[in-house]
Design an enzyme around this catalytic site. Sequence first.
Site, PDB file in Angstrom:
ATOM      1  N   CYS A  81       0.808  -1.223   0.000  1.00  0.00           N
ATOM      2  CA  CYS A  81       0.000   0.000   0.000  1.00  0.00           C
ATOM      3  C   CYS A  81       0.838   1.269   0.000  1.00  0.00           C
ATOM      4  O   CYS A  81       0.346   2.338  -0.350  1.00  0.00           O
ATOM      5  CB  CYS A  81      -0.944   0.026   1.194  1.00  0.00           C
ATOM      6  SG  CYS A  81      -2.177  -1.287   1.178  1.00  0.00           S
ATOM      7  N   HIS A 104      -9.205   3.552  -1.836  1.00  0.00           N
ATOM      8  CA  HIS A 104      -7.812   3.183  -1.597  1.00  0.00           C
ATOM      9  C   HIS A 104      -7.297   2.343  -2.768  1.00  0.00           C
ATOM     10  O   HIS A 104      -7.333   1.108  -2.722  1.00  0.00           O
ATOM     11  CB  HIS A 104      -7.737   2.410  -0.280  1.00  0.00           C
ATOM     12  CG  HIS A 104      -6.373   1.973   0.138  1.00  0.00           C
ATOM     13  ND1 HIS A 104      -5.205   2.394  -0.454  1.00  0.00           N
ATOM     14  CD2 HIS A 104      -5.989   1.119   1.142  1.00  0.00           C
ATOM     15  CE1 HIS A 104      -4.166   1.832   0.150  1.00  0.00           C
ATOM     16  NE2 HIS A 104      -4.619   1.051   1.109  1.00  0.00           N
TER      17      HIS A 104
END
Length: 377
Positions: free
Chosen positions: A88, A332
Amino acid sequence: MSTTEAPVVVAALRTPIGTAGHSLAALRAEHLGAPVLRALLDRLPTDLDPDDVVLGNCTGPGGNLARLTALTAGLPTTIPGLTVDRQCASGLAAVDVASQLVRGGARFVLAGGVESASTAPVRSWPAVGDTEPVPFTRAPFAPPDSDLEMGLANDLLAADAGVGRERQDAYAARSHALASAAQATGVFDPEIVPVAGVTRDDRPRAGLSVERLARLRPAFREGGTVTAGNACGISDGAAAVALVDAELHRQLDLPGLRIVASATAGVDPARPGRGLVPAVRTVLERSGITLDAVDAVEVNEAFAGQVLACCDELGLDPDRVCPEGGALALGHPWGASGAVLLVRLFSRLAVRRQGRYGLAAIAAGGGLGVAMVVEAC
């Protein structure tokens, strides 16, 4: 730390962020990233080609996605490419790598991240003996005893930190309210590159109240506090910046963000959401700037409980974080999210001149954190 000749971000753009399976679902990763690279070049008053393209990615088809994206954008074949996977945190890590390239002599690098969760390949572990192939859901982040699913790990992190359900829902409602207001008033428009006719983020929901969020059931464990409402959405999108050396910045005479310092840290992989805490502490120490002196804070909102736990540990008022909404509302897109943070800081500090110092921070699977301090210049 001296920032006299530090690399400078002179342009920062992103696609709309699409919820997986929705507005951007038909586009592969390179077709999300290429329009952003092209738009960055069009923003600069120079015909100088970049020395390199560095992009983060988590779940794409493999190969060198940065090179593929650069070629898809029509960049000359002489420009190489480097793909970064820090899960991420890949998008912010890619900009960090690019800043090191500039410090090492490159004049101009395009860097950021891209993710198409919608078109990620379906894989499986191979059959062994008489067994059938086993579906491959994700790469292992750590040895099995500490390799928890992200939702469960961050539910447990919130419990460890004493962050309750009501507080998480209130923070999630805040993110949606702020992002919806920003979207409605056109705040995001200058930073968004339209792709395939899509011009707006999919996910922000006006009027999403704490009362509505309170009706949702725990998603990851019985008695837990993380729900689909106070967790981010799986998303598609791309974001990138144009990074130049100090001399070229002076020649271009553009407002920008000087990269003051960056830091990467590791924590217990069973609590990966904590990763941004030591990264923030280290980057502040390296920069010589206190948290109180930071004017703009953009933290990736993977889970409301995770953000609040990290804020509590850092002594950071959550009301200072993502004042125009964050990933809880916007989504996201894993490999791009770290670069999205820098796009948001560029919009606030370099374009609208709302302060001097900015902080971007993101946690990642495997117990990692990346943070960066920037200065408007």
